[in-house]
Design a protein around this motif. Sequence first.
Motif, PDB file in Angstrom:
ATOM      1  N   SER A  31       1.023  -1.298  -0.077  1.00  0.00           N
ATOM      2  CA  SER A  31       0.119  -0.044   0.506  1.00  0.00           C
ATOM      3  C   SER A  31       0.706   1.256  -0.077  1.00  0.00           C
ATOM      4  O   SER A  31       0.477   2.066   0.291  1.00  0.00           O
ATOM      5  CB  SER A  31      -0.770   0.075   0.970  1.00  0.00           C
ATOM      6  OG  SER A  31      -0.060  -0.374   1.882  1.00  0.00           O
ATOM      7  N   PHE A  32       1.776   1.200   0.184  1.00  0.00           N
ATOM      8  CA  PHE A  32       3.248   2.167   0.264  1.00  0.00           C
ATOM      9  C   PHE A  32       3.595   2.763  -1.548  1.00  0.00           C
ATOM     10  O   PHE A  32       3.817   2.270  -2.097  1.00  0.00           O
ATOM     11  CB  PHE A  32       4.109   2.051   0.994  1.00  0.00           C
ATOM     12  CG  PHE A  32       3.775   2.163   2.255  1.00  0.00           C
ATOM     13  CD1 PHE A  32       4.138   2.834   3.127  1.00  0.00           C
ATOM     14  CD2 PHE A  32       3.793   0.782   2.950  1.00  0.00           C
ATOM     15  CE1 PHE A  32       4.080   2.669   4.266  1.00  0.00           C
ATOM     16  CE2 PHE A  32       4.247   0.047   3.972  1.00  0.00           C
ATOM     17  CZ  PHE A  32       3.557   1.855   4.890  1.00  0.00           C
ATOM     18  N   TYR A  33       3.750   3.568  -1.333  1.00  0.00           N
ATOM     19  CA  TYR A  33       4.481   4.073  -2.641  1.00  0.00           C
ATOM     20  C   TYR A  33       5.281   5.298  -3.253  1.00  0.00           C
ATOM     21  O   TYR A  33       5.716   6.139  -1.856  1.00  0.00           O
ATOM     22  CB  TYR A  33       2.841   4.814  -3.789  1.00  0.00           C
ATOM     23  CG  TYR A  33       1.907   6.054  -3.431  1.00  0.00           C
ATOM     24  CD1 TYR A  33       2.229   7.477  -3.550  1.00  0.00           C
ATOM     25  CD2 TYR A  33       1.137   5.579  -2.613  1.00  0.00           C
ATOM     26  CE1 TYR A  33       1.374   8.017  -2.935  1.00  0.00           C
ATOM     27  CE2 TYR A  33       0.309   6.644  -1.613  1.00  0.00           C
ATOM     28  CZ  TYR A  33       0.310   8.104  -1.787  1.00  0.00           C
ATOM     29  OH  TYR A  33       0.017   8.619  -1.521  1.00  0.00           O
ATOM     30  N   GLY A  50       4.560   8.306   0.341  1.00  0.00           N
ATOM     31  CA  GLY A  50       2.901   7.976   1.104  1.00  0.00           C
ATOM     32  C   GLY A  50       2.231   6.256   1.102  1.00  0.00           C
ATOM     33  O   GLY A  50       2.761   5.849   0.726  1.00  0.00           O
ATOM     34  N   LYS A  51       1.338   6.092   1.555  1.00  0.00           N
ATOM     35  CA  LYS A  51       0.689   4.927   1.997  1.00  0.00           C
ATOM     36  C   LYS A  51      -1.022   5.199   1.589  1.00  0.00           C
ATOM     37  O   LYS A  51      -2.043   6.316   2.169  1.00  0.00           O
ATOM     38  CB  LYS A  51       0.514   4.781   3.029  1.00  0.00           C
ATOM     39  CG  LYS A  51       0.231   3.243   3.693  1.00  0.00           C
ATOM     40  CD  LYS A  51       0.546   2.950   5.038  1.00  0.00           C
ATOM     41  CE  LYS A  51       0.173   1.589   5.858  1.00  0.00           C
ATOM     42  NZ  LYS A  51      -0.718   1.274   5.227  1.00  0.00           N
ATOM     43  N   GLN A  52      -1.498   4.238   1.113  1.00  0.00           N
ATOM     44  CA  GLN A  52      -3.548   3.933   0.497  1.00  0.00           C
ATOM     45  C   GLN A  52      -3.980   3.348   2.174  1.00  0.00           C
ATOM     46  O   GLN A  52      -2.929   2.578   2.525  1.00  0.00           O
ATOM     47  CB  GLN A  52      -3.435   3.268  -0.509  1.00  0.00           C
ATOM     48  CG  GLN A  52      -2.906   3.925  -1.626  1.00  0.00           C
ATOM     49  CD  GLN A  52      -2.677   2.831  -3.096  1.00  0.00           C
ATOM     50  OE1 GLN A  52      -2.694   1.530  -2.900  1.00  0.00           O
ATOM     51  NE2 GLN A  52      -3.143   2.938  -4.539  1.00  0.00           N
ATOM     52  N   SER A  53      -4.655   3.644   2.148  1.00  0.00           N
ATOM     53  CA  SER A  53      -5.703   2.979   3.796  1.00  0.00           C
ATOM     54  C   SER A  53      -7.204   3.218   2.970  1.00  0.00           C
ATOM     55  O   SER A  53      -7.599   3.902   2.072  1.00  0.00           O
ATOM     56  CB  SER A  53      -5.955   3.870   4.984  1.00  0.00           C
ATOM     57  OG  SER A  53      -5.665   5.466   4.052  1.00  0.00           O
ATOM     58  N   PHE A  54      -8.101   2.189   3.972  1.00  0.00           N
ATOM     59  CA  PHE A  54      -9.545   2.712   3.802  1.00  0.00           C
ATOM     60  C   PHE A  54      -9.451   1.993   2.379  1.00  0.00           C
ATOM     61  O   PHE A  54      -9.908   2.308   1.287  1.00  0.00           O
ATOM     62  CB  PHE A  54      -9.946   3.829   3.733  1.00  0.00           C
ATOM     63  CG  PHE A  54      -9.929   4.580   4.985  1.00  0.00           C
ATOM     64  CD1 PHE A  54     -10.763   3.723   6.571  1.00  0.00           C
ATOM     65  CD2 PHE A  54      -8.806   6.208   5.873  1.00  0.00           C
ATOM     66  CE1 PHE A  54     -10.313   4.402   7.794  1.00  0.00           C
ATOM     67  CE2 PHE A  54      -8.447   5.770   6.708  1.00  0.00           C
ATOM     68  CZ  PHE A  54      -9.535   5.466   8.092  1.00  0.00           C
ATOM     69  N   ASN A  55      -9.415   0.082   2.397  1.00  0.00           N
ATOM     70  CA  ASN A  55      -9.444  -0.370   0.902  1.00  0.00           C
ATOM     71  C   ASN A  55      -8.958   0.523  -0.302  1.00  0.00           C
ATOM     72  O   ASN A  55      -9.681   0.984  -1.475  1.00  0.00           O
ATOM     73  CB  ASN A  55     -10.529  -0.318   1.325  1.00  0.00           C
ATOM     74  CG  ASN A  55     -10.856  -1.883   0.013  1.00  0.00           C
ATOM     75  OD1 ASN A  55     -10.015  -2.380  -0.228  1.00  0.00           O
ATOM     76  ND2 ASN A  55     -11.763  -2.475  -0.385  1.00  0.00           N
ATOM     77  N   ARG A  56      -7.883   1.090  -0.583  1.00  0.00           N
ATOM     78  CA  ARG A  56      -7.191   2.112  -1.020  1.00  0.00           C
ATOM     79  C   ARG A  56      -8.026   2.705  -1.592  1.00  0.00           C
ATOM     80  O   ARG A  56      -7.735   4.108  -2.660  1.00  0.00           O
ATOM     81  CB  ARG A  56      -6.429   1.233  -2.221  1.00  0.00           C
ATOM     82  CG  ARG A  56      -5.863  -0.173  -1.910  1.00  0.00           C
ATOM     83  CD  ARG A  56      -4.733  -0.621  -3.379  1.00  0.00           C
ATOM     84  NE  ARG A  56      -4.811  -1.890  -2.564  1.00  0.00           N
ATOM     85  CZ  ARG A  56      -3.464  -1.836  -2.054  1.00  0.00           C
ATOM     86  NH1 ARG A  56      -2.814  -1.038  -2.260  1.00  0.00           N
ATOM     87  NH2 ARG A  56      -2.672  -2.890  -2.007  1.00  0.00           N
TER      88      ARG A  56
END
Length: 196
Positions: A31-33, A50-56
């Motif tokens: 989930s990191f970018y 950054g990081k994606q969260s909450f189901n991207r």
Amino acid sequence: MMKTFTIRALLGAVLFSVSGLCFGQEKELSSFYLKTQFAGDIGLVSVGVGKQSFNRKLETDVSVGYLPKKIGGDHLFTAALKSTLLPFRPVRIRKVDWHAFSTGMQLSYTFGDDFFASERYLSRYPNRYYRFSTALHLYFFAGGQVNLTRVEKFRRFGAYYEVGTMGEYLLSYLQNPGYLGPGKIFHLALGAKMRL
């Protein structure tokens, strides 16, 4: 000298912290970018992680940007914390996923002796001379994103576009729409992301 050291130390810490993720043996994308952006009130060019969260559906990242003296009148460094909401499911177009709408905001800080978070700490200007901070800025934007999800060798990559404005520009426009047109207050940002 100290400003340059601080920026280099911050960039070094970001790169060091994600270097292990870049070269891991994991086949599934995390989930990191990493990201790079052109314009968008973080300087002429910026880099971040950054990081994606909450189901991207939510992306949160930290960036450091640079505006050269030739364009900004001085060498300017800016740090920003940004959150992007992708509220709808992406549209599948052949091998790419297109998020037709995204929105969000960022809080940025511009470094330098001529910029301040609150003018009460500056003796050279009387209080209320400036109505807004010259160092801290809240930026609102809307845009979209394209991910190369099903392109085998490039599935980690994506690109995004945003149109946004700083909060103080928006307030000034609402108070004086005859003088400030949308072309003066809204800015285009283009960026690329690489998922780790």
